[in-house]
Design a protein around this motif. Structure first.
Motif, PDB file in Angstrom:
ATOM      1  N   SER A 165       0.669  -1.331  -0.121  1.00  0.00           N
ATOM      2  CA  SER A 165      -0.213   0.185  -0.142  1.00  0.00           C
ATOM      3  C   SER A 165       0.865   1.167  -0.020  1.00  0.00           C
ATOM      4  O   SER A 165       0.218   2.429  -0.403  1.00  0.00           O
ATOM      5  N   VAL A 186      -7.306   2.641  -0.361  1.00  0.00           N
ATOM      6  CA  VAL A 186      -6.988   3.657  -1.262  1.00  0.00           C
ATOM      7  C   VAL A 186      -5.539   4.117  -1.427  1.00  0.00           C
ATOM      8  O   VAL A 186      -5.356   4.609  -2.643  1.00  0.00           O
ATOM      9  N   GLU A 187      -4.798   3.840  -0.470  1.00  0.00           N
ATOM     10  CA  GLU A 187      -3.249   4.253  -0.641  1.00  0.00           C
ATOM     11  C   GLU A 187      -2.737   3.407  -1.436  1.00  0.00           C
ATOM     12  O   GLU A 187      -1.841   3.753  -2.318  1.00  0.00           O
ATOM     13  N   PHE A 238      -3.876   2.388  -4.230  1.00  0.00           N
ATOM     14  CA  PHE A 238      -4.281   2.819  -5.595  1.00  0.00           C
ATOM     15  C   PHE A 238      -3.365   3.995  -5.768  1.00  0.00           C
ATOM     16  O   PHE A 238      -2.910   4.247  -6.931  1.00  0.00           O
ATOM     17  N   ARG A 239      -3.222   4.802  -4.993  1.00  0.00           N
ATOM     18  CA  ARG A 239      -2.517   5.956  -5.115  1.00  0.00           C
ATOM     19  C   ARG A 239      -0.916   5.610  -5.253  1.00  0.00           C
ATOM     20  O   ARG A 239      -0.233   6.330  -6.253  1.00  0.00           O
ATOM     21  N   THR A 240      -0.419   4.606  -4.566  1.00  0.00           N
ATOM     22  CA  THR A 240       0.856   4.226  -4.653  1.00  0.00           C
ATOM     23  C   THR A 240       1.337   3.874  -5.985  1.00  0.00           C
ATOM     24  O   THR A 240       2.217   3.873  -6.758  1.00  0.00           O
ATOM     25  N   ALA A 254      -0.778   4.127  -8.847  1.00  0.00           N
ATOM     26  CA  ALA A 254      -0.857   5.340 -10.024  1.00  0.00           C
ATOM     27  C   ALA A 254       0.379   6.189 -10.133  1.00  0.00           C
ATOM     28  O   ALA A 254       0.639   6.438 -11.130  1.00  0.00           O
ATOM     29  N   ALA A 301      -7.194   8.188  -7.102  1.00  0.00           N
ATOM     30  CA  ALA A 301      -5.848   8.193  -7.355  1.00  0.00           C
ATOM     31  C   ALA A 301      -5.629   8.698  -8.793  1.00  0.00           C
ATOM     32  O   ALA A 301      -4.570   8.570  -9.221  1.00  0.00           O
ATOM     33  N   LYS A 312      -4.132   5.127 -16.440  1.00  0.00           N
ATOM     34  CA  LYS A 312      -3.521   6.316 -16.245  1.00  0.00           C
ATOM     35  C   LYS A 312      -3.682   7.360 -17.380  1.00  0.00           C
ATOM     36  O   LYS A 312      -3.455   6.904 -18.627  1.00  0.00           O
TER      37      LYS A 312
END
Length: 260
Positions: free
Chosen positions: A102, A130-131, A133-135, A137, A228, A257
């Motif tokens: 994550s 959620v984190e 997905f951000r990582t 992306a 993200a 992306k």
């Protein structure tokens, strides 16, 4: 409520006791009809770029993908699982970072990142998911894809008052979940029998292990992706790209992306 409290679970369900028998317990996932289409989709998405596998484990997907010429990097928090990967042909050539999927970043410019076999649910809070997905992306190349394979919560199979539902019943492996619908937490219980393991009376014996999960709905994942900066491109019922319907028990989703 679940029949087992979260505090009673093993802190690492993929440790030195579980890792050596993990492949045997997941033998159905190595079947050509399952693994072949998985690798085909990821190979297509990778193109001439690199791939990042979150929770690479024993290399079920990474090794055949690498054999097809894709440069695969991995992340996993379990050194015991990665040790099993290293023992396989070609496993010593895959770069793997030990860390939390994550938050761990290992590079950038990946053409595809993927998280298969329900492993997104190993992150036990919505914030961790959620984190993740951000990582991911942040590490994708423009136009790159994030692929997640995960089960659809089978709550319709549970009548009022029932807390357990089986997810796999086979000759070597029996698994069922106990579910808490309030927290979206569940505990997976695995009984795995390895060929040749018998007790003093010659009867087959099985190892028992548990793992905690947070199940997640497809619409919830879409929102995580949007947060993200990713956009849903495809959603199929499985790796053969069969249509995803209200009766599907799992889905393979692809978010992309934006291109630069």
């Amino acid at each position: 409520m679940t029949a087992y409290a979260m505090d009673d679970l093993e802190p690492n369900p993929f440790d030195e006791r579980v890792a050596p028998t993990y492949d045997a317990g997941s033998a159905h996932m190595f079947e050509p009809a399952v693994l072949g289409p998985t690798v085909d989709v990821l190979y297509e998405l990778a193109g001439d770029g690199r791939a990042l596998e979150l929770a690479i484990g024993t290399g079920r997907v990474a090794l055949p993908l690498a054999e097809r010429g894709v440069e695969v990097h991995g992340i996993d928090f379990s050194e015991a699982m990665v040790a099993q990967l290293r023992r396989k042909p070609g496993g010593d050539r895959l770069p793997v970072t030990i860390g939390d999927m994550s938050t761990t970043r290992v590079g950038s410019g990946y053409r595809v990142a993927y998280l298969v076999y329900n492993t997104i649910t190993n992150l036990l809070t919505q914030d961790e998911q959620v984190e993740c997905f951000r990582t991911v992306a942040a590490q994708l190349a423009p136009g790159g894809s994030f692929v997640v394979e995960v089960f659809v919560p089978q709550l319709r199979r549970m009548p009022p008052g029932q807390t357990a539902v089986p997810f796999h019943v086979g000759r070597r492996h029996v698994g069922f979940d106990t579910v808490d619908v309030v927290t979206q937490r569940c505990v997976s219980h695995h009984f795995v029998r390895t060929e040749g393991d018998t007790d003093a009376g010659g009867r087959g014996v099985a190892t028992y292990s548990t793992s905690a999960h947070r199940y997640v709905w497809s619409s919830e994942l879409d929102l995580m992706a949007r947060i993200a900066g990713l956009t849903l491109r495809d959603r199929w019922a499985d790796w053969t790209r069969a249509p995803f319907t209200a009766d599907s028990s799992s889905h393979v989703s692809v978010w992309t992306k934006a291109a630069a």
